[in-house]
Design a protein around this motif. Structure first.
Motif, PDB file in Angstrom:
ATOM      1  N   ALA A   3      10.634  -5.277   3.018  1.00  0.00           N
ATOM      2  CA  ALA A   3      11.106  -4.356   4.047  1.00  0.00           C
ATOM      3  C   ALA A   3      10.165  -3.165   4.149  1.00  0.00           C
ATOM      4  CB  ALA A   3      12.524  -3.907   3.723  1.00  0.00           C
ATOM      5  N   ALA A   4      10.103  -2.568   5.341  1.00  0.00           N
ATOM      6  CA  ALA A   4       9.266  -1.400   5.549  1.00  0.00           C
ATOM      7  C   ALA A   4       9.764  -0.236   4.706  1.00  0.00           C
ATOM      8  CB  ALA A   4       9.278  -1.025   7.019  1.00  0.00           C
ATOM      9  N   MET A   5       8.836   0.645   4.331  1.00  0.00           N
ATOM     10  CA  MET A   5       9.217   1.832   3.578  1.00  0.00           C
ATOM     11  C   MET A   5      10.034   2.760   4.467  1.00  0.00           C
ATOM     12  SD  MET A   5       6.787   4.643   1.661  1.00  0.00           S
ATOM     13  CE  MET A   5       6.240   3.586   0.312  1.00  0.00           C
ATOM     14  N   THR A   6      11.072   3.344   3.913  1.00  0.00           N
ATOM     15  CA  THR A   6      11.903   4.290   4.643  1.00  0.00           C
ATOM     16  C   THR A   6      11.798   5.668   4.015  1.00  0.00           C
ATOM     17  OG1 THR A   6      13.862   3.731   3.334  1.00  0.00           O
ATOM     18  CG2 THR A   6      13.528   2.508   5.372  1.00  0.00           C
ATOM     19  N   PHE A 196       8.822   9.512 -11.402  1.00  0.00           N
ATOM     20  CA  PHE A 196       8.122   8.256 -11.161  1.00  0.00           C
ATOM     21  C   PHE A 196       6.621   8.473 -10.991  1.00  0.00           C
ATOM     22  CE2 PHE A 196       6.720   4.735  -8.376  1.00  0.00           C
ATOM     23  CZ  PHE A 196       7.158   3.664  -9.129  1.00  0.00           C
ATOM     24  N   HIS A 197       5.840   7.807 -11.824  1.00  0.00           N
ATOM     25  CA  HIS A 197       4.377   7.823 -11.766  1.00  0.00           C
ATOM     26  C   HIS A 197       3.936   6.448 -11.265  1.00  0.00           C
ATOM     27  CE1 HIS A 197       0.205   8.159 -12.684  1.00  0.00           C
ATOM     28  NE2 HIS A 197       0.312   9.176 -13.537  1.00  0.00           N
ATOM     29  N   PRO A 198       3.541   6.345  -9.987  1.00  0.00           N
ATOM     30  CA  PRO A 198       3.271   5.014  -9.426  1.00  0.00           C
ATOM     31  C   PRO A 198       2.143   4.255 -10.106  1.00  0.00           C
ATOM     32  CG  PRO A 198       2.583   6.754  -7.901  1.00  0.00           C
ATOM     33  CD  PRO A 198       3.381   7.414  -8.981  1.00  0.00           C
ATOM     34  N   GLU A 199       1.154   4.974 -10.614  1.00  0.00           N
ATOM     35  CA  GLU A 199       0.043   4.278 -11.271  1.00  0.00           C
ATOM     36  C   GLU A 199       0.453   3.631 -12.587  1.00  0.00           C
ATOM     37  OE1 GLU A 199      -1.981   6.610  -8.176  1.00  0.00           O
ATOM     38  OE2 GLU A 199      -0.347   7.049  -9.563  1.00  0.00           O
ATOM     39  N   PRO A 222      15.473  -8.605  -1.632  1.00  0.00           N
ATOM     40  CA  PRO A 222      14.461  -8.121  -2.575  1.00  0.00           C
ATOM     41  C   PRO A 222      14.822  -6.728  -3.086  1.00  0.00           C
ATOM     42  CG  PRO A 222      13.405  -9.078  -0.642  1.00  0.00           C
ATOM     43  CD  PRO A 222      14.872  -9.002  -0.335  1.00  0.00           C
ATOM     44  N   LEU A 223      14.557  -6.493  -4.362  1.00  0.00           N
ATOM     45  CA  LEU A 223      14.870  -5.205  -4.970  1.00  0.00           C
ATOM     46  C   LEU A 223      14.081  -4.091  -4.288  1.00  0.00           C
ATOM     47  CD1 LEU A 223      16.328  -3.710  -7.363  1.00  0.00           C
ATOM     48  CD2 LEU A 223      14.169  -3.981  -8.616  1.00  0.00           C
ATOM     49  N   ARG A 224      14.781  -3.027  -3.942  1.00  0.00           N
ATOM     50  CA  ARG A 224      14.130  -1.862  -3.336  1.00  0.00           C
ATOM     51  C   ARG A 224      14.071  -0.743  -4.366  1.00  0.00           C
ATOM     52  NH1 ARG A 224      13.905   0.987   2.094  1.00  0.00           N
ATOM     53  NH2 ARG A 224      13.958  -1.119   2.884  1.00  0.00           N
ATOM     54  N   ILE A 225      12.873  -0.195  -4.572  1.00  0.00           N
ATOM     55  CA  ILE A 225      12.693   0.935  -5.481  1.00  0.00           C
ATOM     56  C   ILE A 225      12.800   2.225  -4.672  1.00  0.00           C
ATOM     57  CG2 ILE A 225      11.173   2.079  -7.128  1.00  0.00           C
ATOM     58  CD1 ILE A 225       9.895  -0.609  -7.720  1.00  0.00           C
ATOM     59  N   VAL A 226      13.652   3.140  -5.145  1.00  0.00           N
ATOM     60  CA  VAL A 226      13.876   4.421  -4.483  1.00  0.00           C
ATOM     61  C   VAL A 226      13.410   5.524  -5.422  1.00  0.00           C
ATOM     62  CG1 VAL A 226      15.621   5.954  -3.497  1.00  0.00           C
ATOM     63  CG2 VAL A 226      15.874   3.462  -3.270  1.00  0.00           C
ATOM     64  N   VAL A 319       1.237   8.472  -0.783  1.00  0.00           N
ATOM     65  CA  VAL A 319       2.217   7.560  -0.186  1.00  0.00           C
ATOM     66  C   VAL A 319       1.775   6.115  -0.386  1.00  0.00           C
ATOM     67  CG1 VAL A 319       3.188   6.729   2.007  1.00  0.00           C
ATOM     68  CG2 VAL A 319       3.170   9.182   1.500  1.00  0.00           C
ATOM     69  N   GLU A 320       0.494   5.864  -0.203  1.00  0.00           N
ATOM     70  CA  GLU A 320      -0.008   4.497  -0.392  1.00  0.00           C
ATOM     71  C   GLU A 320       0.076   4.071  -1.855  1.00  0.00           C
ATOM     72  OE1 GLU A 320      -0.554   2.376   2.051  1.00  0.00           O
ATOM     73  OE2 GLU A 320       0.162   4.085   3.227  1.00  0.00           O
ATOM     74  N   ALA A 321      -0.077   5.025  -2.766  1.00  0.00           N
ATOM     75  CA  ALA A 321       0.098   4.695  -4.181  1.00  0.00           C
ATOM     76  C   ALA A 321       1.545   4.313  -4.461  1.00  0.00           C
ATOM     77  CB  ALA A 321      -0.318   5.890  -5.050  1.00  0.00           C
ATOM     78  N   PHE A 322       2.490   5.042  -3.885  1.00  0.00           N
ATOM     79  CA  PHE A 322       3.903   4.694  -4.033  1.00  0.00           C
ATOM     80  C   PHE A 322       4.185   3.329  -3.416  1.00  0.00           C
ATOM     81  CE2 PHE A 322       4.406   9.265  -4.783  1.00  0.00           C
ATOM     82  CZ  PHE A 322       5.374   9.280  -5.775  1.00  0.00           C
ATOM     83  N   ARG A 323       3.649   3.098  -2.229  1.00  0.00           N
ATOM     84  CA  ARG A 323       3.864   1.818  -1.568  1.00  0.00           C
ATOM     85  C   ARG A 323       3.294   0.670  -2.411  1.00  0.00           C
ATOM     86  NH1 ARG A 323       4.453   1.790   3.987  1.00  0.00           N
ATOM     87  NH2 ARG A 323       2.986   3.535   4.180  1.00  0.00           N
ATOM     88  N   GLY A 324       2.124   0.901  -2.964  1.00  0.00           N
ATOM     89  CA  GLY A 324       1.501  -0.115  -3.803  1.00  0.00           C
ATOM     90  C   GLY A 324       2.262  -0.399  -5.077  1.00  0.00           C
ATOM     91  N   ALA A 325       3.064   0.573  -5.511  1.00  0.00           N
ATOM     92  CA  ALA A 325       3.890   0.400  -6.722  1.00  0.00           C
ATOM     93  C   ALA A 325       5.220  -0.261  -6.405  1.00  0.00           C
ATOM     94  CB  ALA A 325       4.115   1.749  -7.388  1.00  0.00           C
ATOM     95  N   GLY A 326       5.433  -0.619  -5.134  1.00  0.00           N
ATOM     96  CA  GLY A 326       6.658  -1.311  -4.756  1.00  0.00           C
ATOM     97  C   GLY A 326       7.777  -0.417  -4.274  1.00  0.00           C
TER      98      GLY A 326
END
Length: 354
Positions: A3-6, A196-199, A222-226, A319-326
């Motif tokens: 799903a798209a990021m919200t 939360f540290h995405p890396e 699918p599990l969504r991480i918030v 934001v892209e780092a967060f997105r890349g971390a799911g």
């Protein structure tokens, strides 16, 4: 498909609640998809979310976080169903274990078996939303309570009277420990870690998430991480430093002060991130009453990694780092000085999130 990021935002404990909620329409108009109301040991979250439901049109309404020990599973199910009803199907039931300091100190309830209780809460809530009878024999909760269980023997398995708007209200588990993270990935629609540290998502959570997903019912989405992140989009170096300093103090409160020595989940998370020496120093300083020194000891790299603070290009990178971390939903806490600036930052962040 993922799903798209919200984009969402949390409501602060402090300040004028009605003024804050009256301003929510401005945030909704620039694309904020969700509002999350905390509880801890302040005002309850549910009455506030009911008020918000009447003041908004489409925002999802998340409890953030209702402690499991202070409500029975059936009460949580009723509460979520009621909020879902008055909001037209916009509720998200966020639950968590909190900790013994709050549960035993504020509620006077024994803090035990948080993992098993979370599982049974989820199972009972879904059973009630499907309008099945309350016939449940768990380790921690037994419905109805029979004489053998210590009851009067007069209890009766019942179905919720009203028909819930949805029989599958999304449930979120706040978790940072490996076992709770695994449970979130197995049984819940959403998982909300903290600091939360995405890396370092794989180092801190990867094994637990994989173990939970391996047991996940395919009927679940699918599990969504918030995740929650302080947000400020600016080129002004002093404003950036002030915002980062606020994050630094917030992190020190949790890593250093939320718990006792040897029993601080947030401190253990910092250790999993690789900051073992720093985590010990922060806790030692904080528990000795040296809060400013504890904040100064929080690694700058951690502060910047878990924030969305800086120029638009830098915030876009984060934001892209967060997105890349799911991450599927960012609960952004706008840190600008005025309401107008906060709305503008959320508008820009909405564009960045896409």
């Amino acid at each position: 498909m993922t799903a798209a990021m919200t984009l969402g935002m949390p409501i602060n404990y402090a300040g004028d609640f009605r003024e804050t909620i009256n301003n929510l329409a401005d945030f909704e108009s620039v694309g904020v998809d969700r509002v999350a109301v905390p509880e801890a040991y302040s005002f309850d979250a549910v009455s506030q979310l009911g008020y918000i439901a009447a003041k908004t049109e489409r925002m999802q309404l998340q409890t953030a976080i209702l402690p499991m020990f202070s409500r029975t599973p059936s009460n949580l199910a009723m509460t979520a169903a009621g909020l879902d009803y008055i909001s037209g199907g916009r509720a998200i039931l966020g639950i968590g274990a909190s900790g013994p300091q709050v549960i035993e100190g504020f509620h006077g309830v024994k803090y035990d078996y948080p993992l098993g209780r979370a599982r049974e809460h989820a199972e009972i809530c879904r059973k009630i939303w499907r309008r099945e009878k309350t016939d449940f024999r768990g380790k921690h909760y037994r419905l109805p309570l029979t004489e053998e269980d210590g009851g009067s023997g007069l209890g009766k398995a019942l179905k919720i009277i009203n028909h819930p708007v949805r029989d599958n209200i999304p449930m979120l588990l706040a978790a940072i420990g490996p076992k709770n993270t695994e449970l979130a990935a197995e049984l819940f629609e959403e998982f909300q870690p903290f600091l939360f540290h995405p890396e370092y998502v794989d180092v801190a959570f990867g094994e637990a998430l994989a173990a939970g997903k391996a047991k996940r019912d395919p009927s679940l989405p699918p599990l969504r991480i918030v995740v929650q992140a302080a947000t400020l989009i600016t080129e002004d170096e002093q404003e950036i430093e002030n915002a980062l300093q606020s994050v630094r103090h917030h992190a020190a409160l949790y890593i250093g002060g939320m718990g006792a020595r040897g029993k601080n989940f947030y401190n253990a998370l910092a250790v999993r991130y690789g900051y073992a020496d720093e985590a010990k120093l922060i806790q030692d300083l904080y528990l000795d009453g040296k809060k400013a020194e504890a904040a100064a000891a929080v690694p700058d790299e951690l502060v910047r990694a878990m924030s969305l603070i800086g120029s638009r290009s830098l915030v876009t990178e984060r934001v892209e780092a967060f997105r890349g971390a799911g991450v599927g939903c960012i609960l952004a806490s706008p840190a600008a000085g005025s309401h107008k600036e906060r709305v503008e930052d959320m508008r820009e962040l909405r564009e960045i999130v896409g």
